[in-house]
Design a protein around this motif. Sequence first.
Motif, PDB file in Angstrom:
ATOM      1  N   PRO A  14       3.242  -0.743  -8.198  1.00  6.32           N
ATOM      2  CA  PRO A  14       2.682   0.614  -8.189  1.00  6.32           C
ATOM      3  C   PRO A  14       3.636   1.612  -8.838  1.00  6.32           C
ATOM      4  O   PRO A  14       4.855   1.551  -8.623  1.00  6.32           O
ATOM      5  CB  PRO A  14       2.512   0.907  -6.691  1.00  6.32           C
ATOM      6  N   GLY A  15       3.056   2.491  -9.645  1.00  2.00           N
ATOM      7  CA  GLY A  15       3.850   3.450 -10.390  1.00  2.00           C
ATOM      8  C   GLY A  15       4.279   2.965 -11.756  1.00  2.00           C
ATOM      9  O   GLY A  15       4.799   3.751 -12.565  1.00  2.00           O
ATOM     10  N   SER A  63     -10.941   9.057 -12.146  1.00  2.00           N
ATOM     11  CA  SER A  63      -9.793   8.523 -11.411  1.00  2.00           C
ATOM     12  C   SER A  63      -8.616   8.144 -12.304  1.00  2.00           C
ATOM     13  O   SER A  63      -7.507   7.926 -11.800  1.00  2.00           O
ATOM     14  CB  SER A  63     -10.211   7.291 -10.590  1.00  2.00           C
ATOM     15  N   ARG A  67      -3.563   9.759 -16.397  1.00  2.00           N
ATOM     16  CA  ARG A  67      -2.725   8.558 -16.249  1.00  2.00           C
ATOM     17  C   ARG A  67      -2.935   7.562 -17.384  1.00  2.00           C
ATOM     18  O   ARG A  67      -1.999   6.876 -17.795  1.00  2.00           O
ATOM     19  CB  ARG A  67      -3.030   7.861 -14.916  1.00  2.00           C
ATOM     20  N   SER A  85       1.507   5.272 -14.263  1.00  2.00           N
ATOM     21  CA  SER A  85       1.344   5.607 -12.839  1.00  2.00           C
ATOM     22  C   SER A  85       0.281   4.731 -12.188  1.00  2.00           C
ATOM     23  O   SER A  85      -0.610   5.228 -11.493  1.00  2.00           O
ATOM     24  CB  SER A  85       0.990   7.092 -12.685  1.00  2.00           C
ATOM     25  N   LYS A  87      -1.895   2.307  -9.897  1.00  2.00           N
ATOM     26  CA  LYS A  87      -2.133   2.256  -8.462  1.00  2.00           C
ATOM     27  C   LYS A  87      -2.781   0.910  -8.098  1.00  2.00           C
ATOM     28  O   LYS A  87      -3.426   0.299  -8.949  1.00  2.00           O
ATOM     29  CB  LYS A  87      -3.075   3.383  -8.044  1.00  2.00           C
ATOM     30  N   PRO A  88      -2.655   0.486  -6.867  1.00  2.00           N
ATOM     31  CA  PRO A  88      -3.308  -0.777  -6.468  1.00  2.00           C
ATOM     32  C   PRO A  88      -4.807  -0.788  -6.760  1.00  2.00           C
ATOM     33  O   PRO A  88      -5.365  -1.835  -7.112  1.00  2.00           O
ATOM     34  CB  PRO A  88      -3.016  -0.849  -4.970  1.00  2.00           C
ATOM     35  N   GLU A  89      -5.454   0.359  -6.659  1.00  2.00           N
ATOM     36  CA  GLU A  89      -6.891   0.418  -6.918  1.00  2.00           C
ATOM     37  C   GLU A  89      -7.242   0.276  -8.398  1.00  2.00           C
ATOM     38  O   GLU A  89      -8.420   0.194  -8.753  1.00  2.00           O
ATOM     39  CB  GLU A  89      -7.494   1.714  -6.367  1.00  2.00           C
ATOM     40  N   ASP A  90      -6.236   0.229  -9.266  1.00  2.00           N
ATOM     41  CA  ASP A  90      -6.491  -0.053 -10.684  1.00  2.00           C
ATOM     42  C   ASP A  90      -6.582  -1.555 -10.945  1.00  2.00           C
ATOM     43  O   ASP A  90      -6.907  -1.973 -12.058  1.00  2.00           O
ATOM     44  CB  ASP A  90      -5.370   0.535 -11.556  1.00  2.00           C
ATOM     45  N   VAL A 120      -1.979  -4.660  -9.750  1.00  2.00           N
ATOM     46  CA  VAL A 120      -0.979  -3.673  -9.335  1.00  2.00           C
ATOM     47  C   VAL A 120      -0.653  -3.938  -7.874  1.00  2.00           C
ATOM     48  O   VAL A 120      -1.472  -3.723  -6.989  1.00  2.00           O
ATOM     49  CB  VAL A 120      -1.487  -2.240  -9.529  1.00  2.00           C
ATOM     50  N   SER A 121       0.550  -4.418  -7.649  1.00  2.00           N
ATOM     51  CA  SER A 121       0.931  -4.813  -6.299  1.00  2.00           C
ATOM     52  C   SER A 121       2.446  -4.841  -6.166  1.00  2.00           C
ATOM     53  O   SER A 121       3.155  -5.131  -7.127  1.00  2.00           O
ATOM     54  CB  SER A 121       0.363  -6.196  -5.974  1.00  2.00           C
ATOM     55  N   SER A 122       2.908  -4.522  -4.969  1.00  2.00           N
ATOM     56  CA  SER A 122       4.341  -4.608  -4.708  1.00  2.00           C
ATOM     57  C   SER A 122       4.692  -5.967  -4.114  1.00  2.00           C
ATOM     58  O   SER A 122       5.855  -6.228  -3.819  1.00  2.00           O
ATOM     59  CB  SER A 122       4.765  -3.483  -3.760  1.00  2.00           C
TER      60      SER A 122
END
Length: 122
Positions: A14-15, A63, A67, A85, A87-90, A120-122
Amino acid sequence: QVQLVESGGGLVQPGGSLRLSCAASERFFTFYAMAWYRQAPGKERELVAFVSRTGGYTNYEDSVKGRFTISRDNAKNTVYLQMNSLKPEDTAVYYCNRGTYGSGGYSPSIHWGQGTQVTVSS
């Protein structure tokens, strides 16, 4: 036969940022608007962004505004999607499409690439 080949997907935190590319094997590339769509698991495919034939007009889904940036290089028959930027929802499979646009917005054609996975995940 039109071929659209996407690349550039992958796993990012993320980011983070990714740049997707879509190469078109077509001599008439400049005749068409180009778009990026995405489809997350269990959801319908949605329009993310599109760009006019010359690249002078772009439009984004709410959304991703601010970005993501769509662009095209007509000399290379390639359209890009710069994603910042993230996000997980991407997270989704991202597809490019050639089509047209007018007063009613973007109209996709039947020509799709195979898609590229963005996670997109940590």
